[in-house]
Design an enzyme around this catalytic site. Structure first.
Site, mmCIF file in Angstrom:
data_model
loop_
_atom_site.group_PDB
_atom_site.id
_atom_site.type_symbol
_atom_site.label_atom_id
_atom_site.label_comp_id
_atom_site.label_asym_id
_atom_site.label_seq_id
_atom_site.Cartn_x
_atom_site.Cartn_y
_atom_site.Cartn_z
ATOM 1 N N LYS A 110 0.854 -1.199 0.000
ATOM 2 C CA LYS A 110 0.000 0.000 0.000
ATOM 3 C C LYS A 110 0.879 1.234 0.000
ATOM 4 O O LYS A 110 1.834 1.334 0.774
ATOM 5 C CB LYS A 110 -0.869 0.008 1.274
ATOM 6 C CG LYS A 110 -1.825 1.186 1.340
ATOM 7 C CD LYS A 110 -3.090 0.919 0.557
ATOM 8 C CE LYS A 110 -3.914 2.173 0.293
ATOM 9 N NZ LYS A 110 -3.520 2.882 -0.946
ATOM 10 N N GLN B 190 7.179 4.141 3.897
ATOM 11 C CA GLN B 190 5.776 3.724 3.924
ATOM 12 C C GLN B 190 5.572 2.467 4.776
ATOM 13 O O GLN B 190 4.537 2.317 5.436
ATOM 14 C CB GLN B 190 5.305 3.479 2.486
ATOM 15 C CG GLN B 190 3.792 3.486 2.309
ATOM 16 C CD GLN B 190 3.206 4.896 2.192
ATOM 17 O OE1 GLN B 190 3.738 5.725 1.482
ATOM 18 N NE2 GLN B 190 2.110 5.147 2.875
ATOM 19 N N LYS C 62 5.458 2.024 -3.044
ATOM 20 C CA LYS C 62 5.353 3.358 -3.649
ATOM 21 C C LYS C 62 5.555 3.210 -5.142
ATOM 22 O O LYS C 62 6.230 2.283 -5.590
ATOM 23 C CB LYS C 62 6.443 4.275 -3.096
ATOM 24 C CG LYS C 62 6.093 5.731 -3.253
ATOM 25 C CD LYS C 62 5.157 6.158 -2.142
ATOM 26 C CE LYS C 62 4.662 7.562 -2.333
ATOM 27 N NZ LYS C 62 3.972 8.015 -1.112
ATOM 28 N N ASP D 167 -0.392 10.803 -4.582
ATOM 29 C CA ASP D 167 0.733 11.472 -3.912
ATOM 30 C C ASP D 167 0.921 12.761 -4.724
ATOM 31 O O ASP D 167 -0.037 13.208 -5.387
ATOM 32 C CB ASP D 167 1.990 10.570 -3.931
ATOM 33 C CG ASP D 167 3.065 11.016 -2.942
ATOM 34 O OD1 ASP D 167 2.948 10.696 -1.753
ATOM 35 O OD2 ASP D 167 4.011 11.708 -3.348
ATOM 36 N N ASN E 66 -2.578 19.238 -1.690
ATOM 37 C CA ASN E 66 -3.660 18.664 -0.889
ATOM 38 C C ASN E 66 -3.352 18.622 0.610
ATOM 39 O O ASN E 66 -4.189 18.975 1.441
ATOM 40 C CB ASN E 66 -3.928 17.247 -1.428
ATOM 41 C CG ASN E 66 -5.111 16.609 -0.770
ATOM 42 O OD1 ASN E 66 -6.155 17.231 -0.643
ATOM 43 N ND2 ASN E 66 -4.944 15.388 -0.309
HETATM 44 N N1 GLU Z 1 0.912 9.132 -0.645
HETATM 45 C C1 GLU Z 1 0.396 9.078 0.686
HETATM 46 C C2 GLU Z 1 1.505 8.779 1.666
HETATM 47 O O1 GLU Z 1 2.622 9.187 1.454
HETATM 48 C C3 GLU Z 1 -0.830 8.180 0.799
HETATM 49 C C4 GLU Z 1 -0.634 6.759 0.412
HETATM 50 C C5 GLU Z 1 -1.937 5.936 0.383
HETATM 51 O O2 GLU Z 1 -3.004 6.462 0.709
HETATM 52 O O3 GLU Z 1 -1.834 4.759 0.023
HETATM 53 O O4 GLU Z 1 1.325 8.172 2.687
#
Ligand code: GLU
Length: 443
Positions: free
Chosen positions: A89, A110, A125, A165, A239
């Site tokens: 994820k 992540q 990612k 992102d 955002n």
């Molecule tokens: N891009 C966001 C982060 O850096 C969200 C990732 C997601 O919702 O999977 O956590």
């Protein structure tokens, strides 16, 4: 040489020319040094090497045609880093700076961010060096369709669930979702951050920014500091920045700065966020437009270096934006707290200076986890084929952020690093993944 230093050396040698990945690994592993010494099981199980090598690194060609018929070629990426705690994820970033180093650093962070949420999600990612700036909707759609033609082979609701992102919002997620459904002929929650019209979750869009303010509020409360009437400097105008600023204003703090890639604004009376919404979200224009609506505000071209006095600093733009120069300015102006809305926005030397000066510091792994946490709530709703009310999702987000703060603060204390939330977040995020890896055996 110490065990951790040897591990770091090995990683640097095995993956040369990846400075951002090195930075995130070095910051992370150094903080774990003592913890690993007193818990030799992690050495015995070779957890560090197993965790720092991605499960899979996918790189593919994305060809697409612009509105004039010219054919372009970009690179697409997906780094599936670790799926111990759940399906891979993490977001997709479309930005010209994207390369394998950036993808690996983001994927690595992540894993631990997702672990801190206590929700069943692994770490990944992806993205592309495609620059969406100035492109028409049709061009964006064609790019997304071509990108998904390749990515669709590797993802799925129980395999890997991308989201947005930088450069990827609801519009891009829509085109990507449409393309996936067509190619795979299956309607499933394969992406999060979807529109509310077809399976998106309430509060997902707001979640990273709101979550940042919720956890900041918790940290301040635990130090008997009130967010009300505080001066807040925000960087970024995307955002995360927008929704952090909105929530901060709702809590009666005053947000006075925002920035984008061309420059930054200072509005001492408090930024008018309806103007930011209009120029950034609706019109996709530069921040310099702001002074047309608020002539008393100041616009400066170039990099924002945090020279405006503030109580709270929220770096919400991108990696390594808060450098030593910025940290010195914050210290000089007696900043009380820094909370990272972006991923790794603070350089290592800047972080060290802030910590040395006893400035409260919330690392991105904890502070911006609200976005991915709400993505996991979107996955749950999709699996159940229901939709929760906005208020319920918001309450759950608040609960998750409070829980993260309590956990990292407790872990920091237990390990002798009281008030050092970087230590707390790294140890806590690591321990859960590492222990689960051991239970799942050598794979
Ligand atoms: N891009 C966001 C982060 O850096 C969200 C990732 C997601 O919702 O999977 O956590």
């Amino acid at each position: 040489m110490s065990y951790i230093k040897t591990q770091i050396e090995q990683i640097l040698n095995n993956s040369p020319y990846e400075p951002e990945f090195h930075q995130s690994v070095i910051e992370f592993l150094r903080s774990l040094e003592d913890f690993i010494e007193i818990n030799p099981i992690y050495k015995k199980e070779n957890i560090i090497q197993r965790l720092t090598e991605p499960d899979r690194q996918i790189k593919f060609k994305v060809s697409w045609q612009d509105d004039n018929g010219n054919i372009h070629v970009n690179r697409g990426y997906r780094v599936q880093f670790n799926n111990t705690l759940g399906p891979y994820k993490g977001g997709l970033r479309f930005h010209p700076t994207v390369n394998m180093s950036i993808m690996k650093f983001l994927g690595f962070e992540q894993i631990f961010k997702n672990s801190l949420t206590d929700l069943p999600i692994g770490g990944a990612k992806g993205g592309s060096d495609f620059d969406p700036k100035g492109r028409s909707d049709d061009e964006i759609m064609r790019f997304c369709q071509s990108f998904m033609a390749e990515l669709s082979r590797y993802i799925g609701a129980d395999i890997d669930v991308p989201a947005g992102d930088i450069g990827v919002g609801a519009r891009e997620i829509g085109y990507l979702f449409g393309a996936y459904k067509r190619i795979r002929n299956v309607y499933e929650g394969v992406l999060t951050g979807k529109s509310l019209l077809y399976g998106g979750s309430f509060i997902r869009k707001e979640a990273t920014g709101y979550g940042l303010i919720y956890i900041l509020g918790e940290m301040l409360r635990s130090h008997n500091i009130d967010l009300e009437n505080k001066i807040v400097a925000v960087s970024g105008a995307g955002n995360v920045a927008l929704h952090a600023a909105l929530k901060a204003q709702e809590m009666n703090a005053k947000v006075v700065t925002m920035s984008d890639s061309s420059g930054w604004i200072y509005d001492k009376d408090g930024i008018d966020l309806s103007v930011i919404k209009k120029i950034k979200e609706e019109k996709r224009l530069k921040l310099s437009e702001y002074i047309k609506y608020r002539p008393k505000s100041i616009y400066k071209e170039g990099k924002f270096t945090w020279e405006i006095p503030c109580d709270i600093a929220l770096p919400c733009a991108t990696q390594n934006e808060l450098t030593l120069e910025g940290a010195k300015n914050l210290v000089k102006n007696k900043v009380v707290a820094v909370a990272e809305g972006a991923n790794m926005p603070t350089t290592i030397d800047a972080t060290n200076l802030l910590l040395d000066q006893n400035i409260l510091f919330l690392p991105g792994k904890a502070a911006n986890a609200g976005g991915v946490a709400t993505s996991a709530l979107e996955m749950s709703q999709n699996s159940m084929r229901i939709s929760w009310e906005a208020n319920d999702v918001d309450k759950e987000l608040k609960r998750i952020m409070t829980n993260i703060f309590n956990k990292i603060s407790k872990t920091a204390k237990e390990n002798g690093f009281s008030e050092n939330y970087i230590m707390g977040a790294n140890i806590c995020g690591f321990k859960k993944v590492a222990d689960a890896m051991i239970e799942q055996g050598v794979i």
